[in-house]
Design a protein around this motif. Structure first.
Motif: not given
Length: 889
Positions: A39-42, A98-102, A140-145
């Motif tokens: 989840x942290x790295x999706x 997209x978010x895995x938790x969706x 939550x608190x994800x890092x994107x390019x």
């Protein structure tokens, strides 16, 4: 027909052989499949192994993977497995947009070999998230390019109502979709970097949201590897772009598979060192840079024996120090440096100057520095590198030393000539020229025809000139030397030419540039040792400055820290000859012209009919801060009723020597005139004058009034002077006449002529007596009256010298001899007595005629007979020729 039936049969048979299990080829399937997520790295991670049937008969296997969100396929991918990888564990990972938790996610895998495909094997990778007590945003608190697009989802609490989803910061919301009754998704474009929670996504309100961190994957370059000690490798590279990620997500570096990192954020330079065996030959030096967003590799191919970056020399010191040479030594901390062919560079810094010298040799560790300046402090910097395969200079090692003293250098001498004396000047020796403190200067001189110096004078060290009174008709040779504690310098000689008072040198103008003057002149054959250009302010006394130009050069740039804007300078160009310098040209100019200050004109005016001439005295050179190229005069009428009121007119001249300008055909009015000088920087030095013109009638009336007033004043002055000096004027013009007194016997017998004298009153004149030779002749008293015996005029004559005009009393006369005189005889004696010599008139008053023996006789006491003299021409008393005529009774 038979042909089409045979083709259909073969096609169906082939299809059954390719897809069915009974084709003679073992089916290759999947076993031990597992699916997980981070989840942290999706990320979704799937692992599996090959079925035992895949171990033989396959050269290349292809695994197809399909990701499903619920029952909806979302992503498809392939993994290639070579023959040597068959039988090992395979893995695959994927980061969805997209978010895995969706929603719940599953992955299914199947193998494909040529035309044979195995059935799907599936696994649940991400379970479905259960509803929370309040809205929840994922991830939550994800890092994107930077530049990526991602879909966030909001899971509402049971029974919750959806209102909106929105994004803040450096991002743009694309659209909002509904995934399920309780789940909504928002797609966002992330534009710029954000290493803090400046970009976020919100659901329904600001109380429910998530932070978004945006950065870059590693971007590095310029990898260069070298060796400093021939026992290790040291690589450096540059960071081309900041990742904008936090410290915990910083970029990790590996060199040759071993971690290392030492970066300078200010310079964006990184360095990494590892111990290796340095051998001859090229090899690859690989650097890996990786962070949560990506990975990058750099490779440098190099032979480190040709890339030796030496360390700085150690223990640099000057061992032997003389006046003009020094031996400099140093040592090496790396033993292998003694085996290298080295190139060393020594940089000498002194008195603001820098000189560089190169030395080479195997294991070089010393150098002899020659040609140094005595009594000078030096700083020596030493750096070295390999000579055969030069790569880089080492760092500098510095040392300071001070050379011993020596005699001064020869002085730079020049002269400033005048009509009465010659001033010999010389430049101050710099520290690198004096070689010690100057004690004194010595000046010697003699006539050029004399072999030895005849005169000598010592000058204190703080002075830079000496005034000499030389014979203007002879050339003189003057020499100047400087002395310090080590000795005396070589003499600097200059020949002073004869004085030529009648010589006139034309002066040309020059314009300054860049804070100085650029001077050029034609070559002169008389110049055997070069040229000299000297300069000085044109006005007032000054200390001349000069620059010497070598032979063959006919240009010079004249610069001086004493130059001042707006000051006129005189430049002289001399040819250096074996004898006296020869003056070639003179120039005058300004380093930079400035505006002439206002009010420089002393304006006067006069009216010439309908013209007005405005004049001024020539502006002094001291007041000229620029070259005057002419003058302009502006004028305008001050009368509001005048037709040209407010309109300005002008008249100008391009003659810089002009001292007047005339405005012509002006109507009678009041005017304001403004005179300005024309220069290369514009019009300046303005001075104004207001005048009022008068008409021709006014001028005539004024002339008459002035004339009358002048006459009145003149007459008044004459009257006052005459009144105050009336006594003197009266004495000169109308002096007092002495009053005559008759004494003696002036009436005698007719036969004997008598002489009489006129007695003046001594109160009126210093001259007392005038002799009268004969007043009247042949007078005979008859009965107490006076009668005349014979006819004829009554003549009184006297011959008088001009130098002896005085009335002398008649000493022999007696009172009895004075007869009574009739009143009729008195008028002739009352007449004018003219004295031609003195041009004065004497009046005889009757009260001064006395009787003999009696005092004054009153007219009532005596009887006088009338004697008519008018007919006898006895009308007056004339001292020079006095005649009296009496008529007989």
């Amino acid at each position: 027909m038979f042909t089409w039936l045979l083709f259909a049969t073969l096609f169906c048979t082939g299809t059954q052989l390719g897809n069915g299990p009974d084709n003679g080829v073992p089916q290759c399937g999947v076993r031990d499949m597992m699916g997980t997520h981070d989840s942290s790295k999706q990320k979704i991670l799937v692992t599996w192994e090959d079925d035992s049937s895949c171990s033989t008969g396959h050269d290349l296997l292809i695994y197809e993977l399909q990701v499903l969100r619920g029952n909806e396929p979302l992503h498809h991918d392939e993994v290639f497995v070579t023959a040597d990888q068959i039988g090992s564990t395979h893995s695959w990972s994927w980061s969805p947009p997209w978010a895995l938790e969706c929603a719940s996610h599953s992955v299914r895998v199947r193998s494909r070999n040529k035309n044979h495909t195995s059935p799907w094997s599936s696994v649940q990778a991400v379970p479905e998230t259960s509803p929370q007590q309040r809205p929840k945003l994922y991830p939550m608190d994800r890092i994107f390019e930077v530049g990526s697009r991602f879909t966030f989802c909001c899971i509402l609490e049971p029974g919750g109502q959806f209102h909106k989803m929105y994004a803040r910061g450096n991002s743009t919301a694309v659209n909002t979709t509904k995934i399920s009754n309780q789940t909504y998704a928002l797609t966002v474009d992330l534009h710029g970097p954000s290493d803090r929670c400046r970009t976020n996504v919100r659901c329904n309100s600001d109380d429910h949201g998530t932070c978004v961190y945006v950065g870059y994957r590693p971007d590095v370059g310029d990898l260069k590897c070298e060796s400093r000690d021939l026992m290790s490798v040291e690589c450096q590279w540059s960071v081309k772009r900041d990742t904008h990620l936090s410290r915990k997500n910083r970029t990790e570096y590996e060199l040759l598979g071993r971690p290392c990192s030492a970066c300078d954020k200010k310079s964006n330079k990184c360095r990494c060192k590892q111990s290796v065996e340095v051998n001859v030959g090229e090899r690859n030096w690989t650097l890996t840079a990786q962070n949560v967003l990506g990975k990058m590799e750099l490779t440098d191919q190099a032979d480190l024996t040709k890339r030796v970056h030496m360390f700085a020399p150690e223990n640099v010191a000057a061992l032997t120090v003389n006046a003009r040479n020094v031996t400099l030594e140093w040592s090496w901390g790396i033993q292998k440096y003694h085996e290298l062919d080295l190139l060393c560079q020594i940089q000498l810094n002194y008195y603001g100057q820098t000189h560089t010298r190169n030395y080479s040799g195997v294991g070089l560790n010393f150098a002899v520095l020659s040609g140094l300046i005595p009594n000078q402090a030096y700083t020596a910097k030493v750096r070295c590198g390999t000579k055969q395969h030069f790569w880089k200079w080492s760092e500098n090692s510095a040392s300071t030393f001070h050379t011993k003293g020596d005699i001064p250098d020869a002085l730079d001498v020049w002269m400033q000539t005048g009509s009465n004396q010659t001033i010999i000047v010389w430049k101050t020796l710099l520290a690198n020229q004096s070689h010690g403190e100057i004690i004194t200067y010595e000046v010697t001189w003699a006539k050029a025809s004399e072999k030895k110096p005849q005169h000598k004078r010592e000058i204190p060290p703080h002075e830079r000139s000496v005034a000499l009174s030389l014979d203007a008709d002879e050339e003189h040779l003057v020499a100047v030397t400087a002395q310090n504690m080590h000795g005396m310098s070589s003499p600097s000689a200059i020949t002073v030419p004869r004085h030529h008072p009648g010589r006139v040198m034309n002066v040309s103008l020059i314009t300054g540039a860049n804070g100085g003057f650029h001077v050029s002149w034609p070559a002169n054959p008389a110049a055997s040792c070069g040229y000299v250009v000297d300069w000085c302010p044109s006005l007032g006394s000054c200390s001349v400055e000069w620059v010497k130009v070598p032979l063959g050069v006919t240009t010079a740039t004249v610069l001086s820290e004493n130059f001042t804007d707006g000051v006129r300078y005189s430049l002289s160009i001399y040819a250096c000859t074996p004898g006296a310098p020869e003056l070639l040209e003179r120039r005058e100019g300004y380093v930079r012209e400035t505006e002439i200050q206002p009010g420089q004109f002393e304006l006067t005016w006069k009216q010439l009919g309908s013209d007005v001439e405005v004049s001024w005295p020539a502006i002094s050179l001291r007041s000229q801060s620029a070259f005057i190229q002419g003058y302009v005069m502006y004028y305008t009428t001050n009368s509001e009723h005048h037709q040209g009121h407010g309109r300005m007119s002008s008249v100008s001249t391009d003659n810089p020597e002009a001292t007047s300008l005339t405005a012509r055909n002006l109507p009678v009015s009041s005017y304001t005139f403004k005179v300005m000088s024309l220069t290369s920087i514009g019009e300046c030095g303005d001075t104004s004058l207001s005048v009022t013109m008068s008409s021709a009638t006014d001028n005539l009336i004024m002339v008459i009034i002035i004339s009358l007033v002048s006459v009145f004043v003149l007459l008044s002055l004459i009257t006052i002077l005459c009144y105050r000096h009336w006594a003197c004027v009266k004495q000169k013009v109308y002096p007092p006449i002495p009053k005559p007194i008759l004494t003696g016997n002036w009436l005698t017998s007719l036969d004997k002529p008598a002489q009489y004298r006129l007695q003046y009153d001594s109160r009126d004149s210093e001259t007392d007596i005038v002799e009268v030779p004969e007043l009247c002749s042949k007078l005979t008293p008859v009965d107490g009256d006076i009668s005349q015996e014979e006819e004829g005029p009554c003549v009184v004559t006297q011959t008088q010298s001009p130098n002896a005009y005085c009335n002398q009393p008649l000493r022999n006369s007696s009172p009895a001899a004075l007869p009574l005189i009739s009143k009729n005889l008195l008028p002739p004696f009352r007449g004018m007595l003219e004295n031609p010599s003195y041009n004065v008139a004497l009046h005889i008053d009757e009260q001064y005629i006395q009787q003999p023996g009696v005092g004054s006789v009153s007219p009532s006491s005596r009887e006088l007979q009338d004697v008519t003299c008018a007919e006898k021409n006895c009308a007056g008393y004339q001292p020079q020729s006095l005649k009296e005529t009496s008529s007989p009774i």
